[in-house]
Scaffold this motif. Structure first.
Motif, PDB file in Angstrom:
ATOM      1  N   GLU A  67       0.895  -1.335  -0.013  1.00 45.70           N
ATOM      2  CA  GLU A  67       0.107  -0.064   0.171  1.00 45.70           C
ATOM      3  C   GLU A  67       0.920   1.597   0.057  1.00 45.70           C
ATOM      4  OE1 GLU A  67       0.242  -2.178   2.346  1.00 45.70           O
ATOM      5  OE2 GLU A  67       0.243  -1.331   4.452  1.00 45.70           O
ATOM      6  N   ARG A  68       0.409   2.410  -0.261  1.00 48.65           N
ATOM      7  CA  ARG A  68       0.897   3.602  -0.237  1.00 48.65           C
ATOM      8  C   ARG A  68       2.374   3.697  -1.333  1.00 48.65           C
ATOM      9  NH1 ARG A  68      -0.020   3.577   5.271  1.00 48.65           N
ATOM     10  NH2 ARG A  68       2.094   3.141   5.680  1.00 48.65           N
ATOM     11  N   TRP A  69       1.792   3.236  -2.343  1.00 52.48           N
ATOM     12  CA  TRP A  69       3.091   3.047  -3.365  1.00 52.48           C
ATOM     13  C   TRP A  69       3.853   4.345  -3.599  1.00 52.48           C
ATOM     14  CZ3 TRP A  69       4.697  -1.744  -3.974  1.00 52.48           C
ATOM     15  CH2 TRP A  69       5.429  -1.886  -5.198  1.00 52.48           C
ATOM     16  N   ASN A  70       5.031   4.094  -3.825  1.00 52.08           N
ATOM     17  CA  ASN A  70       5.704   5.124  -4.039  1.00 52.08           C
ATOM     18  C   ASN A  70       7.202   4.787  -5.028  1.00 52.08           C
ATOM     19  OD1 ASN A  70       7.587   3.968  -2.381  1.00 52.08           O
ATOM     20  ND2 ASN A  70       6.826   5.343  -0.500  1.00 52.08           N
ATOM     21  N   PRO A  71       7.904   5.958  -5.510  1.00 57.47           N
ATOM     22  CA  PRO A  71       9.173   5.382  -6.336  1.00 57.47           C
ATOM     23  C   PRO A  71      10.018   4.778  -5.588  1.00 57.47           C
ATOM     24  CG  PRO A  71       8.721   7.670  -6.515  1.00 57.47           C
ATOM     25  CD  PRO A  71       7.706   7.266  -5.331  1.00 57.47           C
ATOM     26  N   LYS A  72      10.147   4.551  -4.231  1.00 55.77           N
ATOM     27  CA  LYS A  72      11.311   3.753  -3.546  1.00 55.77           C
ATOM     28  C   LYS A  72      10.826   2.476  -3.351  1.00 55.77           C
ATOM     29  CE  LYS A  72      10.862   2.889   1.415  1.00 55.77           C
ATOM     30  NZ  LYS A  72      11.066   3.590   2.685  1.00 55.77           N
ATOM     31  N   LYS A  73       9.561   2.166  -3.432  1.00 56.67           N
ATOM     32  CA  LYS A  73       8.684   0.899  -3.202  1.00 56.67           C
ATOM     33  C   LYS A  73       8.845   0.229  -4.949  1.00 56.67           C
ATOM     34  CE  LYS A  73       5.821   1.407   0.669  1.00 56.67           C
ATOM     35  NZ  LYS A  73       4.387   0.958   1.238  1.00 56.67           N
ATOM     36  N   GLN A  74       8.772   1.152  -5.716  1.00 61.23           N
ATOM     37  CA  GLN A  74       8.778   0.387  -7.174  1.00 61.23           C
ATOM     38  C   GLN A  74      10.403   0.148  -7.295  1.00 61.23           C
ATOM     39  OE1 GLN A  74       6.065   0.294  -9.417  1.00 61.23           O
ATOM     40  NE2 GLN A  74       7.810  -1.108 -10.841  1.00 61.23           N
ATOM     41  N   PHE A  75      11.300   0.882  -6.881  1.00 61.40           N
ATOM     42  CA  PHE A  75      12.561   0.766  -7.178  1.00 61.40           C
ATOM     43  C   PHE A  75      12.918  -0.738  -6.392  1.00 61.40           C
ATOM     44  CE2 PHE A  75      17.179   0.852  -5.485  1.00 61.40           C
ATOM     45  CZ  PHE A  75      17.742   1.467  -6.641  1.00 61.40           C
ATOM     46  N   GLN A  76      12.465  -0.928  -5.353  1.00 61.04           N
ATOM     47  CA  GLN A  76      12.930  -2.243  -4.669  1.00 61.04           C
ATOM     48  C   GLN A  76      12.172  -3.234  -5.269  1.00 61.04           C
ATOM     49  OE1 GLN A  76      10.461  -3.749  -1.308  1.00 61.04           O
ATOM     50  NE2 GLN A  76      12.512  -4.283  -0.210  1.00 61.04           N
ATOM     51  N   LEU A  77      10.859  -3.249  -5.822  1.00 56.66           N
ATOM     52  CA  LEU A  77      10.260  -4.350  -6.471  1.00 56.66           C
ATOM     53  C   LEU A  77      10.922  -4.400  -7.835  1.00 56.66           C
ATOM     54  CD1 LEU A  77       7.555  -6.031  -7.113  1.00 56.66           C
ATOM     55  CD2 LEU A  77       6.717  -4.226  -8.320  1.00 56.66           C
ATOM     56  N   ASP A  78      11.353  -3.766  -8.538  1.00 55.64           N
ATOM     57  CA  ASP A  78      12.328  -4.006  -9.731  1.00 55.64           C
ATOM     58  C   ASP A  78      13.481  -4.696  -9.287  1.00 55.64           C
ATOM     59  OD1 ASP A  78      10.296  -2.710 -11.164  1.00 55.64           O
ATOM     60  OD2 ASP A  78      11.441  -0.947 -11.456  1.00 55.64           O
ATOM     61  N   ALA A  79      14.042  -4.373  -8.239  1.00 50.67           N
ATOM     62  CA  ALA A  79      15.434  -4.788  -7.773  1.00 50.67           C
ATOM     63  C   ALA A  79      15.299  -6.397  -7.305  1.00 50.67           C
ATOM     64  CB  ALA A  79      15.987  -4.125  -6.666  1.00 50.67           C
ATOM     65  N   LEU A  80      13.886  -6.444  -6.542  1.00 43.55           N
ATOM     66  CA  LEU A  80      13.947  -7.846  -6.180  1.00 43.55           C
ATOM     67  C   LEU A  80      13.436  -8.965  -7.204  1.00 43.55           C
ATOM     68  CD1 LEU A  80      11.584  -7.261  -2.942  1.00 43.55           C
ATOM     69  CD2 LEU A  80      13.864  -7.918  -2.801  1.00 43.55           C
ATOM     70  N   ILE A  81      13.023  -8.391  -8.052  1.00 44.06           N
ATOM     71  CA  ILE A  81      12.496  -9.160  -9.403  1.00 44.06           C
ATOM     72  C   ILE A  81      13.890  -9.515 -10.365  1.00 44.06           C
ATOM     73  CG2 ILE A  81      11.363  -9.325 -11.572  1.00 44.06           C
ATOM     74  CD1 ILE A  81       8.997  -7.784 -10.230  1.00 44.06           C
ATOM     75  N   SER A  82      14.691  -8.611 -10.455  1.00 45.84           N
ATOM     76  CA  SER A  82      15.741  -8.913 -11.444  1.00 45.84           C
ATOM     77  C   SER A  82      17.094  -9.455 -10.648  1.00 45.84           C
ATOM     78  CB  SER A  82      16.424  -7.408 -11.972  1.00 45.84           C
ATOM     79  OG  SER A  82      16.875  -6.434 -10.664  1.00 45.84           O
ATOM     80  N   LEU A  83      16.886  -9.466  -9.310  1.00 46.10           N
ATOM     81  CA  LEU A  83      18.064  -9.901  -8.762  1.00 46.10           C
ATOM     82  C   LEU A  83      17.926 -11.587  -9.016  1.00 46.10           C
ATOM     83  CD1 LEU A  83      20.414  -9.606  -6.633  1.00 46.10           C
ATOM     84  CD2 LEU A  83      18.693 -10.298  -4.731  1.00 46.10           C
TER      85      LEU A  83
END
Ligand SMILES: Cc1cc2nc3c(=O)[nH]c(=O)nc-3n(C[C@H](O)[C@H](O)[C@H](O)COP(=O)(O)OP(=O)(O)OC[C@H]3O[C@@H](n4cnc5c(N)ncnc54)[C@H](O)[C@@H]3O)c2cc1C
Length: 386
Positions: A67-83
């Motif tokens: 919830e309360r989505w923001n650029p920091k959460k998007q950055f982490q999501l992309d990182a967790l997926i690409s890792l």
């Protein structure tokens, strides 16, 4: 693969494109991406590579709440997926396991209102994590008790099974990262960055060496704040602080495929070979940064209450270290104040293992003359100092 160089007498005149101060997970990723970009790098560590917070036990890779989505959460999501892909590359290249598994996470619900919150988060996760095609979901299970993991008493109101979380073995990951560095990277251990002159690109080290470099990246974990404070003549606390954490490793026969369990700051993370890491404390005040004490006993007790299968498991190791927490909690990435050649990449605090490769990408992008557009506003040095 050609091997990286590990020794250079202090009398050697060294020069490089990028000097990396701090061989934790962030510094190793900066070195790797610099190598991929064809840069010549020197990686300095005041102690040993992996001797800081990155040399630990837990390795939980958990997303922020959806919830309360923001650029920091998007950055982490992309990182967790690409890792996942990046780790597979490193494992293939080096033949070494990083102990990575997308194991998912169980969040036991202790209070009645948690179930309503979990339902809202399910909807938010559908929206933010890519929906059904991604395979990443946040699902509420009102009645769920598979293999007594976690124990039924810990989840009177059900449990959330979230399928994005993963885990990595920090020490294996660090070893593989180091092994993946080739001859373009020179390691200097037991040598600290002491100073940096932005006008000349000259770095000075604790053994009296000077190193000429195009850019320097400060990835010295919590010590980054002290080094930065010295260089820009501001109190270290302006930039961030060290938060102590304690964790333990238990010997069990838990299935390594099982999801990690998380509740109220207590992590229970199954690793390979029946090892289970539990943690962690979060201490602002401490006298002995690297000692464990009764606070860790309390964490172990909470972990056993959460997962009774851990009861009586022998404790193989107790470990403590200092996490880097930037002044406004988010990671800190960008040029040091008043500098065009000194880049800071630190402050990953409790989520560094999941995002280090993307923090490093931002730092290397700046060193290559990029705009740093991928750096979320709340990670920027200026944001932290405002
Ligand atoms: C108990 C505990 C549990 C944790 N659990 C998790 C978890 O489950 N998941 C997660 O993502 N994160 C977790 N963390 C946090 C994570 O470990 C850290 O955020 C991360 O390791 C920081 O990495 P780093 O590369 O920034 O710094 P470090 O790993 O601390 O590396 C910094 C390096 O810089 C060196 N250095 C210091 N000063 C200098 C200098 N002047 N010149 C050169 N070198 C220098 C140090 O010797 C060190 O090797 C945990 C931390 C603790 C303590």
């Amino acid at each position: 693969m050609t091997r990286s160089r590990s020794y250079s007498p202090a009398s050697d005149a060294l020069s490089c494109d990028i000097l990396i101060a701090g061989g934790g997970i962030v510094g190793l990723w900066v070195a790797r991406l610099a190598q991929e970009a064809g840069l010549k790098a020197v990686l300095l560590d005041r102690d040993r590579i992996g001797s800081g917070a990155s040399g630990g036990l837990l390795g939980a890779l958990m997303p922020h709440m959806p919830e309360r989505w923001n650029p920091k959460k998007q950055f982490q999501l992309d990182a967790l997926i690409s890792l996942e892909t990046r780790i597979a590359e490193i494992e293939t290249e080096t033949g070494l396991s990083c102990g990575y598994r997308r194991c998912g996470r169980l969040l036991p619900l202790a209070k009645p209102h948690h179930a309503g919150l979990a339902a809202e988060r399910h909807a938010e996760a559908e929206l933010r994590w890519g929906g059904v095609p991604s395979g990443y979901a946040w699902r509420l299970h009102p009645k769920f008790n598979v293999d007594n993991w976690p124990g039924a008493d810990a989840m009177p109101h059900g449990v959330v099974l979230e399928t994005l979380s993963a885990r990595v073995n920090p020490r294996l990951y660090m070893t593989a990262m180091k092994a993946g560095l080739g001859e373009r990277v020179t390691f200097l251990e037991t040598e600290a960055l002491d100073g940096f002159d932005d006008a000349t690109g000259m770095a000075t080290t604790s053994v009296g060496r000077t190193i000429r470099t195009g850019h320097a990246v400060l990835s010295a974990g919590h010590a980054s704040f002290d080094v930065l404070g010295e260089i820009v003549r501001r109190p270290a606390r302006t930039f961030g602080s060290a938060i102590k954490g304690q964790a333990a490793l238990l010997e069990t026969d838990i299935d390594p495929d099982w999801p990690l369990v998380f509740q109220d700051g207590t992590y229970v993370v199954p690793h390979d070979n029946g090892l289970v890491a539990v943690g962690s404390t979060s201490e602002r005040q401490f006298d002995a940064p690297f000692d464990t004490d009764e606070k860790l006993d309390a964490v172990i007790s909470r972990a056993v209450a959460l997962c009774p299968l851990l009861a009586g498991a022998p404790v193989l190791e107790r470990w403590a270290n200092l996490r880097p927490k930037a002044v406004k909690r988010d990671p800190m990435i960008g040029f040091a104040p008043g500098h065009r050649h000194l880049i800071v990449a630190t402050g990953g605090f409790k989520i560094t293992f999941g995002i280090a490769h993307e923090m490093a990408r931002c730092a290397v992008d700046l060193a290559l003359g990029g705009s740093g557009a991928a750096i979320p506003e709340s990670f920027r040095v200026e944001h932290h100092l405002n």
